[in-house]
Design an enzyme around this catalytic site. Structure first.
Site, PDB file in Angstrom:
ATOM      1  NE  ARG A  42      89.007  57.936 143.507  1.00  0.00           N
ATOM      2  CZ  ARG A  42      90.060  58.187 142.377  1.00  0.00           C
ATOM      3  NH1 ARG A  42      90.698  57.230 142.102  1.00  0.00           N
ATOM      4  NH2 ARG A  42      90.107  59.378 141.996  1.00  0.00           N
ATOM      5  CB  CYS A  95      76.958  40.887 135.690  1.00  0.00           C
ATOM      6  SG  CYS A  95      75.587  41.290 137.167  1.00  0.00           S
ATOM      7  CD  GLU A  96      76.390  46.673 136.112  1.00  0.00           C
ATOM      8  OE1 GLU A  96      76.522  47.703 135.029  1.00  0.00           O
ATOM      9  OE2 GLU A  96      75.468  46.258 136.599  1.00  0.00           O
ATOM     10  NE  ARG A 133      91.401  62.759 145.431  1.00  0.00           N
ATOM     11  CZ  ARG A 133      90.458  62.065 145.029  1.00  0.00           C
ATOM     12  NH1 ARG A 133      90.712  60.757 144.535  1.00  0.00           N
ATOM     13  NH2 ARG A 133      89.191  62.464 144.646  1.00  0.00           N
ATOM     14  CD  GLU A 168      86.250  71.071 155.347  1.00  0.00           C
ATOM     15  OE1 GLU A 168      85.901  70.645 154.323  1.00  0.00           O
ATOM     16  OE2 GLU A 168      85.740  71.706 155.967  1.00  0.00           O
ATOM     17  N   PRO A 169      91.835  68.004 154.321  1.00  0.00           N
ATOM     18  CG  PRO A 169      93.849  67.466 155.238  1.00  0.00           C
ATOM     19  CD  PRO A 169      92.693  68.333 155.457  1.00  0.00           C
TER      20      PRO A 169
HETATM   21  C1  PLP Z   1      83.321  69.563 151.870  1.00  0.00           C
HETATM   22  C2  PLP Z   1      84.661  68.879 151.698  1.00  0.00           C
HETATM   23  N1  PLP Z   1      85.814  68.683 152.418  1.00  0.00           N
HETATM   24  C3  PLP Z   1      86.804  67.925 152.151  1.00  0.00           C
HETATM   25  C4  PLP Z   1      86.617  67.109 151.204  1.00  0.00           C
HETATM   26  C5  PLP Z   1      88.008  66.174 150.969  1.00  0.00           C
HETATM   27  O1  PLP Z   1      88.451  66.447 149.631  1.00  0.00           O
HETATM   28  P1  PLP Z   1      89.702  65.595 149.284  1.00  0.00           P
HETATM   29  O2  PLP Z   1      89.469  64.268 149.622  1.00  0.00           O
HETATM   30  O3  PLP Z   1      89.903  65.721 147.780  1.00  0.00           O
HETATM   31  O4  PLP Z   1      90.932  66.279 150.081  1.00  0.00           O
HETATM   32  C6  PLP Z   1      85.386  67.117 150.366  1.00  0.00           C
HETATM   33  C7  PLP Z   1      85.532  66.064 149.266  1.00  0.00           C
HETATM   34  O5  PLP Z   1      85.062  66.232 148.334  1.00  0.00           O
HETATM   35  C8  PLP Z   1      84.392  67.989 150.600  1.00  0.00           C
HETATM   36  O6  PLP Z   1      83.239  67.562 149.935  1.00  0.00           O
END
Ligand code: PLP
Length: 414
Positions: free
Chosen positions: A314, A344-345, A277, A274-275
């Protein structure tokens, strides 16, 4: 040549298109994405895992702009949704329900009902209570729902505490020792088909050793529940692969594969990743213009942009570092500067002590590697309309999300 954003003779360029030209036409703040860079990242990851049966479920939470989702879907990506809204967006982008896994702590009854009715690839359940509620809903609908159990393996991912999710004491998942019992329970529970085990240690991981340890934990658990007569179809290792925000080194997809595949192969299960980023962060930049410059004695030089925490939170949320540079650098030297936003922070600082060279009011400034957890976390604080988004593809570019207007913002109000 690698795809994406690089400096050429006349300034920042993306896949043959001058960034300054796009910014002049669309205005600021604006997010720009390189479709070619997304394709490159996906293909490299996919090839690294070629030796094992696997499916890449892109994590929509990183960036769910439809145009990017369509680029990823066309490459064969599947989807990981973290809310009912992300399921809807994935469907609108053309992902089939059977290509979507649904994760997330605190799923509501409405979200579970939506998931049960659609026939997703798996609902990753986060607790025994959630499994009970999902089972009730499945029976009421007369459906069988495929589930995976999210395991909390108590592994330190060596990342920022705000984005670490796999330690005991974090709110995520089911503690390891409770998983086999829950699995037996699921089997007994009408309406649910236990098909997988899931883990997600955290985000921005720069060391693959914790990921290897998590793969080993899942493989051992798979063996344990298999010995109890339950067949595990897939092991879902979540996301987390980090990117080199600061010119350092992030693990390569090949190193990632090498670290986790031995355990997954031994378990004989299909691998789900599940990538988020790693696929989109380097493919995006946020561009703003210099709104003001300030340099008084006894105080740092401030470069004040027309973009800040409303577009990219971030740095303020967890001290994240993003490289920052002028779109068309001017020759000469200038003191290091605080690169700040207009909100305004005091925390509205994108970069501390940065050498961006001489800049003048109106100059365009790029914040790099902003394709993930940027636009998706944007807000309307200070009643700021959200930025436009542009996709650069095949030597051309187009606005894929127009800039919000004040009318858009007020449309929901009395
Ligand atoms: C359950 C789950 N899967 C996948 C991701 C994607 O993670 P990343 O963007 O670090 O690959 C996240 C992000 O925190 C997540 O909570």
């Amino acid at each position: 040549m690698a795809a994406g954003f690089v400096y050429r003779e006349h300034g920042l360029n993306c896949d043959g298109v001058a960034v300054a030209d796009i910014v002049s036409a669309v205005g600021t703040p604006v997010y720009l994405y390189s479709a070619a860079r997304v394709r490159e990242a996906f293909t490299t990851l996919d090839r690294a895992f070629a030796a094992a049966p696997h499916t890449i479920h892109y994590a929509l939470k990183a960036n769910s702009t439809l145009a990017l989702l369509r680029v990823l879907r066309a490459l064969g990506a599947h989807a990981d949704a973290n809310s009912g809204g992300e399921i809807d967006v994935a469907l609108r982008a053309g992902f089939e329900p059977g290509a979507i896994v649904f994760t997330g702590v605190g799923k509501t009854r409405e979200e579970l009902t939506k998931a049960a009715g659609l026939g997703l690839k798996a609902v990753n359940v986060e607790s025994a209570g959630e499994a009970v509620r999902l089972g009730e809903i499945a029976r009421a609908l007369g459906r069988r729902v495929r589930v995976a159990v999210r395991v909390n393996p108590d592994i330190d991912a060596h990342t920022h505490t705000h984005i670490a999710t796999g330690r005991r004491g974090n709110k995520f998942g089911v503690p390891l020792e409770h998983v086999p019992g829950l699995f037996r329970d699921l089997r007994a529970r009408d309406g649910l088909d236990p098909v997988g085990l899931h883990v997600h240690l955290g985000s921005q991981l720069l060391d693959v050793a914790p990921l290897a340890a998590a793969a080993r934990v899942l493989a051992n658990l798979a063996r344990e529940v298999r010995d109890a007569g339950i067949r595990i179809e897939h092991l879902d290792l979540g996301g987390g692969l980090g990117v080199a925000y600061d010119d350092g080194v992030a693990p390569s997809p090949a190193a990632y594969a090498e670290a986790v595949l031995p355990a997954i192969r031994e378990a004989g299960a299909h691998l789900v990743l599940e990538p988020g980023r790693a696929l989109v962060a380097p493919a995006g930049v946020l561009v703003g213009r210099v709104a003001d410059l300030k340099a008084y004695p006894g105080s740092p030089r401030f470069v004040i942009l027309d973009t800040g925490m409303t577009e990219l939170i971030r740095p303020m949320l967890y001290g994240a570092f993003h490289r920052i540079g002028a779109v068309v650098p001017r020759p000469g030297e200038a003191p290091v500067s605080e690169i700040v936003g207009p909100l305004c922070e005091t925390s509205d600082t994108l970069g501390r002590e940065r050498a961006v060279g001489p800049v003048e009011v109106g100059d365009a400034i790029a914040v790099f590697d902003a394709g993930a957890y940027g636009m998706v976390m944007a807000s309307n604080y200070n009643r700021r309309p959200m930025a436009a988004e542009v996709l650069i593809d095949a030597g051309g570019w187009r606005v894929v999300r127009r800039r919000q207007t004040i009318d858009d913002l007020l449309a929901l109000e009395e």
